[in-house]
Design an enzyme around this catalytic site. Sequence first.
Site, PDB file in Angstrom:
ATOM      1  N   LYS A  10     -12.202  -1.903   6.814  1.00 17.95           N
ATOM      2  CA  LYS A  10     -11.555  -2.749   7.825  1.00 17.95           C
ATOM      3  C   LYS A  10     -12.101  -2.510   9.233  1.00 17.95           C
ATOM      4  O   LYS A  10     -12.418  -3.449   9.922  1.00 17.95           O
ATOM      5  CB  LYS A  10     -10.037  -2.568   7.809  1.00 17.95           C
ATOM      6  CG  LYS A  10      -9.361  -3.351   6.683  1.00 17.95           C
ATOM      7  CD  LYS A  10      -8.937  -2.515   5.546  1.00 17.95           C
ATOM      8  CE  LYS A  10      -8.354  -3.331   4.397  1.00 17.95           C
ATOM      9  NZ  LYS A  10      -7.685  -2.493   3.426  1.00 17.95           N
ATOM     10  N   ASP A  67      -1.808   6.814   6.322  1.00 15.58           N
ATOM     11  CA  ASP A  67      -2.824   5.853   5.894  1.00 15.58           C
ATOM     12  C   ASP A  67      -3.115   4.955   7.092  1.00 15.58           C
ATOM     13  O   ASP A  67      -2.260   4.175   7.515  1.00 15.58           O
ATOM     14  CB  ASP A  67      -2.277   5.039   4.705  1.00 15.58           C
ATOM     15  CG  ASP A  67      -3.220   3.931   4.257  1.00 15.58           C
ATOM     16  OD1 ASP A  67      -4.262   3.716   4.894  1.00 15.58           O
ATOM     17  OD2 ASP A  67      -2.890   3.269   3.236  1.00 15.58           O
ATOM     18  N   TRP A  79       0.841  -1.212   0.000  1.00 15.52           N
ATOM     19  CA  TRP A  79       0.000   0.000   0.000  1.00 15.52           C
ATOM     20  C   TRP A  79       0.865   1.245   0.000  1.00 15.52           C
ATOM     21  O   TRP A  79       0.560   2.221  -0.696  1.00 15.52           O
ATOM     22  CB  TRP A  79      -0.974  -0.009   1.181  1.00 15.52           C
ATOM     23  CG  TRP A  79      -1.941  -1.147   1.104  1.00 15.52           C
ATOM     24  CD1 TRP A  79      -2.101  -2.147   2.014  1.00 15.52           C
ATOM     25  CD2 TRP A  79      -2.879  -1.428   0.046  1.00 15.52           C
ATOM     26  NE1 TRP A  79      -3.071  -3.029   1.588  1.00 15.52           N
ATOM     27  CE2 TRP A  79      -3.567  -2.612   0.389  1.00 15.52           C
ATOM     28  CE3 TRP A  79      -3.195  -0.791  -1.159  1.00 15.52           C
ATOM     29  CZ2 TRP A  79      -4.556  -3.176  -0.421  1.00 15.52           C
ATOM     30  CZ3 TRP A  79      -4.187  -1.352  -1.965  1.00 15.52           C
ATOM     31  CH2 TRP A  79      -4.847  -2.520  -1.598  1.00 15.52           C
TER      32      TRP A  79
HETATM   33  C1  LIG Z   1      -7.000  -2.024   2.310  1.00 16.54           C
HETATM   34  C2  LIG Z   1      -5.971  -0.972   2.348  1.00 16.54           C
HETATM   35  C3  LIG Z   1      -5.859   0.007   1.341  1.00 16.54           C
HETATM   36  C4  LIG Z   1      -6.722   0.000   0.114  1.00 16.54           C
HETATM   37  O1  LIG Z   1      -7.968   0.517   0.368  1.00 16.54           O
HETATM   38  P1  LIG Z   1      -9.009   0.733  -0.821  1.00 16.54           P
HETATM   39  O2  LIG Z   1     -10.137   1.388  -0.092  1.00 16.54           O
HETATM   40  O3  LIG Z   1      -9.339  -0.603  -1.384  1.00 16.54           O
HETATM   41  O4  LIG Z   1      -8.390   1.620  -1.831  1.00 16.54           O
HETATM   42  C5  LIG Z   1      -4.903   0.980   1.500  1.00 16.54           C
HETATM   43  N1  LIG Z   1      -4.077   1.010   2.556  1.00 16.54           N
HETATM   44  C6  LIG Z   1      -4.146   0.076   3.531  1.00 16.54           C
HETATM   45  C7  LIG Z   1      -3.207   0.155   4.693  1.00 16.54           C
HETATM   46  C8  LIG Z   1      -5.093  -0.941   3.447  1.00 16.54           C
HETATM   47  O5  LIG Z   1      -5.166  -1.870   4.419  1.00 16.54           O
END
Ligand SMILES: *Cc1c(COP(=O)(O)O)cnc(C)c1O
Length: 356
Positions: free
Chosen positions: A190, A166, A99
Site C-alpha cells: 500500500k 497492523d 483484517w
Molecule cells: C492489505 C492489508 C492486509 C493484508 O496484507 P497481505 O500482505 O495481503 O497479507 C492486512 N491488514 C491491512 C490493514 C491491510 O490493509
Amino acid sequence: MKKYNFSAGPSILSPYTIENTAKGILNLNDSGLSVMEISHRSKDFIAILAEAQELFKELLRIPDGYSVLFLHGGASLQFAMIPYNYLNKKAAYLDTGTWAANAIKEAKLFGEVAVVGSSKDKIYNYIPKDYTVPADADYFHITTNNTIYGTEIKKDLDCKVPLIADMSSDIFSRPMDVSKYTMIYGGAQKNLAPAGVAFVIIKNDSLGKVDRAIPTMLSYATHIEKDSMFNTPPCLSIYAALHTLRWYKQIGGIEVMYKANLKKAALLYDEIERNKMFVANIPNVEDRSIMNVTFVMSEAYKEKEADFAKFASSLGIVGIAGHRSIGGFRASIYNAMPIETVAVLTNAMKEFESKN
Ligand SMILES: *Cc1c(COP(=O)(O)O)cnc(C)c1O
C-alpha cells in the site's frame, strides 16, 4: 488515456519508485547486472538492505533497541507469527474490520483472546473507544487503518501492555511515536513497495516470553539475529521499498507527507459533504481515514451508483469501487497520490452533480 489509479492494494507507487526500480532491474548501479539476478549476500544487495533499514529508522525516528525486518508472507503471516511469538496465556484484540478479525482468528489458535471492543455491529463504520485492555494481557493488537471500511486510529495509544499494530495501509502517512509500540508491521503493497514483502519494526527485548517451541522461520528472534537474511529475502520488493523511502526523504520526510495527506483527504471529504449526491460512509469525522475514503450515493440518488461508476471510468478514474462487503465507493489516496489526482475525482463528482 491517462489513468488515475485509486486502487486499495496493490496500489500506486511514486513515479520515482517505479522509474528507479526499473533502472535497477535493467542495470543495477552500472554493474551490468539486474537487481533480480544478484546474490542477496552480494555487496550491492547488502547495501540496499542496510540503507532501507536506516531510512526506516530515520524517517520514523525509531528509537534504539528496535530492529527493522523485511519478511515474506505479507501482513497475513504476521497474524500468525505474532501470537506464536508473543501469546503465552491471553492476548487482547480490537476488532475494527476484516483484517483485525483475521488476526483474531489466528491468535485463537494459540491461547485465550479477549476481544475488548468491536464495531462489527455497524459494519465497522466506527472505531470503538470505550474499552479496557486487561492488565494481564500479553499484548494488545490494533489495526490502525481499516483499509476496507475507511476508519483510522490516528493517534498513538497509551497502553499498559505491549502494543502491536497492523499499519499495512497507513505506515509513513503521519508522524508517530514508535516508542509506544512493541511491534509494528504491515504488507508493503500500500505505501511502500510491490507485494511480496512485509515490514516489521520490533523491539528487540520483547521476545523470549512464550513457552512453546517456534519453527525457525516463524521466530522473530531468527530474523533479528540474521538481520532479515536467514533465507533469501524478497530482494526486488526491498529494492523498490528503498526507492520509496528515498523519495519520502527527498520530499522532506513524514511531516511533509502528513500535511499533504491531510490536504488530500480534506479535499475529498469536503466534496462528499458538499455534494448532494454523495454521503461519507463513516459518520464520525474523527474516525475517518486519511488513506481510504469510503462513500455511497445519498438516498435520493441511490439508483445513480452504476452511472457514476461509468462516468468516472470514462474519465480514466480506476479502482474506486467499494469493497464487495460494503459496496459504494472507496478512493484510496495513499502517500504516492498527488493532490491533482484527488482533484480529478472531486471534479468528476461536481460534474456528475451538475448533470443530474
Ligand atoms: C492489505 C492489508 C492486509 C493484508 O496484507 P497481505 O500482505 O495481503 O497479507 C492486512 N491488514 C491491512 C490493514 C491491510 O490493509
